[in-house]
Design a protein around this motif. Structure first.
Motif: not given
Length: 427
Positions: A207-220
């Motif tokens: 879950t934490s890494n899925a959240t990180s992935r979403v934030l990484h995508i949204l940052a771009s």
């Protein structure tokens, strides 16, 4: 034994192993002589390790594009493995013939975690799932939604801590259910203890890494990051968003589904055939002799590597842009528009959104609704208050049991630095 003798013994043993591998390759007939596959690689390790290595993402894409939805791999010591992302074959392994397929590496998992959901099989596994299923029901999740908000706000005061203690946690419900269960359904003490390690390992990193992935995508993706807070703030209306409302926010849901489709936290799982069986295919593949193959006989003991991510991004189902993150497709959300006919007809055996991200059948992720709620609550709180931008650090995602980010390809330290600014002042 002196150093020279020890060296001679070691070299002799290594030589015997090499000769045994060579003999196996030369003398034993291939079980899959007509199946395509990449070059075998090392005599000792084969090429399976390349599919599971830390930097295997590009290589896996290359071999799946080259060899299709089912092909053979060279396993350790000359063994033959199968690599699969064909939906019909996955359906057989996951649902139709699930008792024919054992969990590869279950003994090691048992040693590490004990007899929990990740390591047990067959009757014992079904017994544990029966006991644990009510813990992850929608009714329970509705009751603990406020706890997720409090935790996300980092438990700012003692009152929040007190409320957290008042809510029945997963293990307390499990213990109570076990005490009232019949003798034949009751779990042993070691099974209960094993569930704690299992929940921590299976639930926290994914879950934490899925959240990180979403934030990484949204940052771009500034357009998506602009649209999401608008939807969240409208739903909040000055209060925290309820469970039912949160689950129904269309763009937040589309972003989560699309992220879990393209970037599954767990990309591969392995199984082995406990007896001879046959795997049917959704569409014929072409053998090395040019003939079409519509089913593959699989001998007992054969190991298979199931690529969940490749099934999620299969261009034959999702279209030529299947590997692209597009919650908004053709000016409308991919997940609100009707799914492609090919996806609906493929009978992908995953329990979530025609995806294999949380697997399917009797070994599907029992806590995926719990994880889904956690993901959405964290995103709702963060995106309503902060903006995220890429930093000057090169973020690289690495293959492992769970995908994880690092700064650059050399570092092994899980981290993902982003620029964070206040989106609005806390009310």
């Amino acid at each position: 034994m002196d150093d020279t003798t020890a060296l001679i013994v070691t070299a002799s043993f290594a030589g015997i192993v090499v000769l045994a591998v060579l003999a196996r390759r030369l003398l034993l007939r291939s079980n899959f002589p007509n199946l395509p596959g990449p070059p075998a690689g090392s005599l000792l390790t084969g090429n399976v390790h390349r599919m599971r290595s830390r930097h295997s993402i590009k290589y896996r894409k290359h071999v799946t594009d080259t060899h299709g939805p089912l092909f053979k791999l060279a396993g350790p010591y000359g063994a033959e493995w199968l690599y699969i992302y064909d939906p019909k074959a996955l359906y057989s392994i996951t649902i139709k013939d699930q008792d024919v397929w054992g969990k590869h590496g279950a003994l090691l998992t048992m040693i590490m975690l004990g007899p929990g959901l990740l390591s047990t099989e067959h009757h014992q596994h079904r017994k544990q799932r029966k006991m644990l299923t009510p813990v992850f029901s929608a009714a329970y999740l509705r009751n603990i939604t406020s706890v997720f908000y409090e935790t996300t706000h980092k438990l700012r005061d003692d009152e929040a801590m007190q409320r957290l203690g008042e809510v029945k946690d997963v293990m307390s419900i499990l213990l109570r259910a076990n005490m009232t269960a019949s003798e034949k359904d009751r779990l042993a003490e070691e099974e209960l203890i094993a569930q704690v390690s299992t929940f921590i390992l299976a639930g926290m990193d994914t879950t934490s890494n899925a959240t990180s992935r979403v934030l990484h995508i949204l940052a771009s993706k500034t357009d998506a990051q602009t649209k999401l807070p608008d939807e969240i703030l409208e739903a909040q209306a000055g209060t925290e968003v309820s469970y039912d409302t949160l689950m129904e926010l269309p763009f937040l849901d589309a972003v989560c589904r699309e992220t879990l489709r393209v970037y599954a936290p767990v990309t591969t799982i392995s199984r082995y055939a406990v007896k001879d069986t046959v795997l049917g295919l959704s569409a014929p593949i072409r053998g090395t002799d040019g003939t079409l193959i519509s089913e593959v006989p699989v001998p007992k003991g054969t190991a298979v590597l199931c690529d969940l991510g490749a099934c999620n991004t299969n261009a034959a189902l999702w279209g030529p842009d299947a590997r692209e993150w597009k919650p908004e497709l053709f000016q409308q959300e991919r997940w609100l528009a009707p799914l492609p006919r090919e996806v609906e007809e493929a009978r992908v055996p995953g329990v979530y959104s025609n995806l294999m991200t949380v697997h399917g059948g009797g070994r599907s992720c029992i806590g995926f609704k719990y994880a889904q709620l956690e993901l959405k609550v964290v995103l709702a709180v963060l995106l309503a208050n902060f903006r995220f931008e890429l930093s000057d650090k090169d973020i690289v995602w690495n293959s492992a049991g769970v995908m994880y980010p690092t700064v650059g390809p050399v570092s092994k330290k899980p981290e993902m630095p982003l620029k964070v600014s206040v989106f609005r002042e806390r009310i």
